[in-house]
Design a protein around this motif. Structure first.
Motif, short mmCIF file in Angstrom:
data_model
loop_
_atom_site.label_atom_id
_atom_site.label_comp_id
_atom_site.label_asym_id
_atom_site.label_seq_id
_atom_site.Cartn_x
_atom_site.Cartn_y
_atom_site.Cartn_z
N ARG A 1 -19.11 52.83 -35.25
CA ARG A 1 -19.52 54.00 -34.45
C ARG A 1 -18.68 55.22 -34.80
O ARG A 1 -19.21 56.33 -34.94
CB ARG A 1 -19.40 53.69 -32.96
CG ARG A 1 -20.50 52.80 -32.41
CD ARG A 1 -20.47 52.72 -30.89
NE ARG A 1 -19.21 52.21 -30.37
CZ ARG A 1 -18.90 50.92 -30.25
NH1 ARG A 1 -19.77 50.00 -30.63
NH2 ARG A 1 -17.73 50.55 -29.75
N GLU A 2 -17.40 55.02 -34.98
CA GLU A 2 -16.51 56.12 -35.32
C GLU A 2 -16.86 56.68 -36.70
O GLU A 2 -16.86 57.90 -36.91
CB GLU A 2 -15.06 55.65 -35.27
CG GLU A 2 -14.03 56.73 -35.24
CD GLU A 2 -13.98 57.52 -33.93
OE1 GLU A 2 -13.76 58.75 -34.02
OE2 GLU A 2 -14.14 56.94 -32.85
N MET A 3 -17.16 55.79 -37.64
CA MET A 3 -17.56 56.23 -38.98
C MET A 3 -18.82 57.08 -38.92
O MET A 3 -18.94 58.09 -39.61
CB MET A 3 -17.82 55.03 -39.91
CG MET A 3 -16.59 54.39 -40.47
SD MET A 3 -16.99 53.02 -41.57
CE MET A 3 -17.74 53.89 -42.96
N ASP A 4 -19.78 56.65 -38.07
CA ASP A 4 -21.04 57.39 -37.94
C ASP A 4 -20.78 58.81 -37.42
O ASP A 4 -21.51 59.74 -37.77
CB ASP A 4 -22.01 56.66 -37.01
CG ASP A 4 -22.63 55.44 -37.67
OD1 ASP A 4 -22.52 55.29 -38.91
OD2 ASP A 4 -23.22 54.61 -36.94
N GLY A 5 -19.75 58.97 -36.60
CA GLY A 5 -19.40 60.30 -36.11
C GLY A 5 -18.71 61.15 -37.17
O GLY A 5 -18.77 62.38 -37.12
N ILE A 6 -18.07 60.50 -38.11
CA ILE A 6 -17.32 61.22 -39.15
C ILE A 6 -18.20 61.56 -40.34
O ILE A 6 -18.16 62.68 -40.86
CB ILE A 6 -16.11 60.37 -39.60
CG1 ILE A 6 -15.11 60.21 -38.46
CG2 ILE A 6 -15.44 61.00 -40.83
CD1 ILE A 6 -14.03 59.18 -38.73
N LEU A 7 -19.01 60.61 -40.78
CA LEU A 7 -19.80 60.78 -42.00
C LEU A 7 -21.18 60.18 -41.79
O LEU A 7 -21.32 58.97 -41.64
CB LEU A 7 -19.09 60.10 -43.18
CG LEU A 7 -19.74 60.21 -44.55
CD1 LEU A 7 -19.76 61.66 -45.02
CD2 LEU A 7 -18.98 59.35 -45.56
N GLN A 8 -22.20 61.04 -41.76
CA GLN A 8 -23.57 60.57 -41.56
C GLN A 8 -24.21 60.07 -42.85
O GLN A 8 -24.92 59.09 -42.84
CB GLN A 8 -24.44 61.72 -41.00
CG GLN A 8 -24.01 62.18 -39.64
CD GLN A 8 -24.37 61.18 -38.57
OE1 GLN A 8 -25.45 60.64 -38.57
NE2 GLN A 8 -23.44 60.92 -37.67
N ALA A 9 -23.94 60.78 -43.92
CA ALA A 9 -24.59 60.45 -45.19
C ALA A 9 -23.63 60.73 -46.34
O ALA A 9 -22.81 61.64 -46.27
CB ALA A 9 -25.87 61.26 -45.38
N VAL A 10 -23.76 59.95 -47.36
CA VAL A 10 -22.96 60.11 -48.57
C VAL A 10 -23.74 61.01 -49.53
O VAL A 10 -24.96 60.96 -49.59
CB VAL A 10 -22.73 58.72 -49.23
CG1 VAL A 10 -22.12 58.85 -50.59
CG2 VAL A 10 -21.85 57.88 -48.33
N VAL A 11 -23.02 61.87 -50.24
CA VAL A 11 -23.64 62.72 -51.25
C VAL A 11 -23.22 62.17 -52.61
O VAL A 11 -22.05 62.27 -52.99
CB VAL A 11 -23.20 64.19 -51.10
CG1 VAL A 11 -23.83 65.04 -52.18
CG2 VAL A 11 -23.56 64.70 -49.71
N ILE A 12 -24.16 61.56 -53.29
CA ILE A 12 -23.89 60.99 -54.61
C ILE A 12 -24.24 62.01 -55.67
O ILE A 12 -25.33 62.57 -55.67
CB ILE A 12 -24.66 59.68 -54.82
CG1 ILE A 12 -24.12 58.62 -53.88
CG2 ILE A 12 -24.59 59.22 -56.27
CD1 ILE A 12 -24.79 57.28 -54.01
#
Length: 176
Positions: free
Chosen positions: A164-175
């Motif tokens: 849950r904390e990760m979802d608040g920090i980073l929604q999507a990765v930019v490759i």
């Protein structure tokens, strides 16, 4: 023979499904468990990275097929002219085409690995930041990898909180 095959299929099916952990005893204060792999795969960023990598793999596979087809066409043309050129020149040109095909493969692999590494670095930064927050909030004295435990008390599992904390920090990765 049929029974053996059925037994082997049953064993494979059992091995492929993760066993649910049993809750053992009361929670141990200060001891926290984390499944790093589950936190990443359940996070939006992890799912984003996997989707982008699948898309990139498809794209690279198509691009690789086109570039390989061009090299194969050149190889066929060279083979058609084999009797018109000196044998040493034919071998040299054939070796050059083989090197070109190998270089195409290596370039595609390098692009994919670089994108995967870049995405993983973004996720690792978010995971470390999330983990730091959850560890502080949960007052963990020791964090251990949950995936190596036979059982645990779910109150000690910080994996869902980290996700849950990760979802608040980073929604999507930019490759890239």
């Amino acid at each position: 023979m049929r029974l053996t095959g059925l037994f082997a299929a049953l064993l494979l099916a059992c091995a492929a499904t993760p066993a649910s952990a049993q809750t053992f005893g009361p929670p141990i204060t200060g001891l926290c468990l984390l499944s790093r792999a589950n936190a990443i795969s359940a996070s939006r960023a992890g799912q984003s990275m996997q989707a982008q990598l699948r898309q990139m793999q498809s794209s690279l596979t198509g691009e690789l097929a086109q570039r390989r087809a061009a090299v194969d066409q050149q190889r066929r043309q060279l083979e058609g002219r084999q009797n018109a050129i000196a044998p040493i020149e034919y071998q040299r040109q054939l070796a050059a085409l083989s090197q070109q095909a190998q270089a195409i493969d290596q370039q595609q692999n390098a692009r994919f690995i670089a994108a995967q590494t870049n995405g993983q670095q973004q996720i690792d930064r978010a995971l470390n930041q999330a983990l730091g927050r959850v560890i502080t909030r949960s007052v963990c004295s020791l964090v251990m990898e949950r995936d190596h435990a036979y059982g645990w008390n779910n109150a000690m599992d910080i994996t869902p909180a980290v996700t849950r904390e990760m979802d608040g920090i980073l929604q999507a990765v930019v490759i890239r």
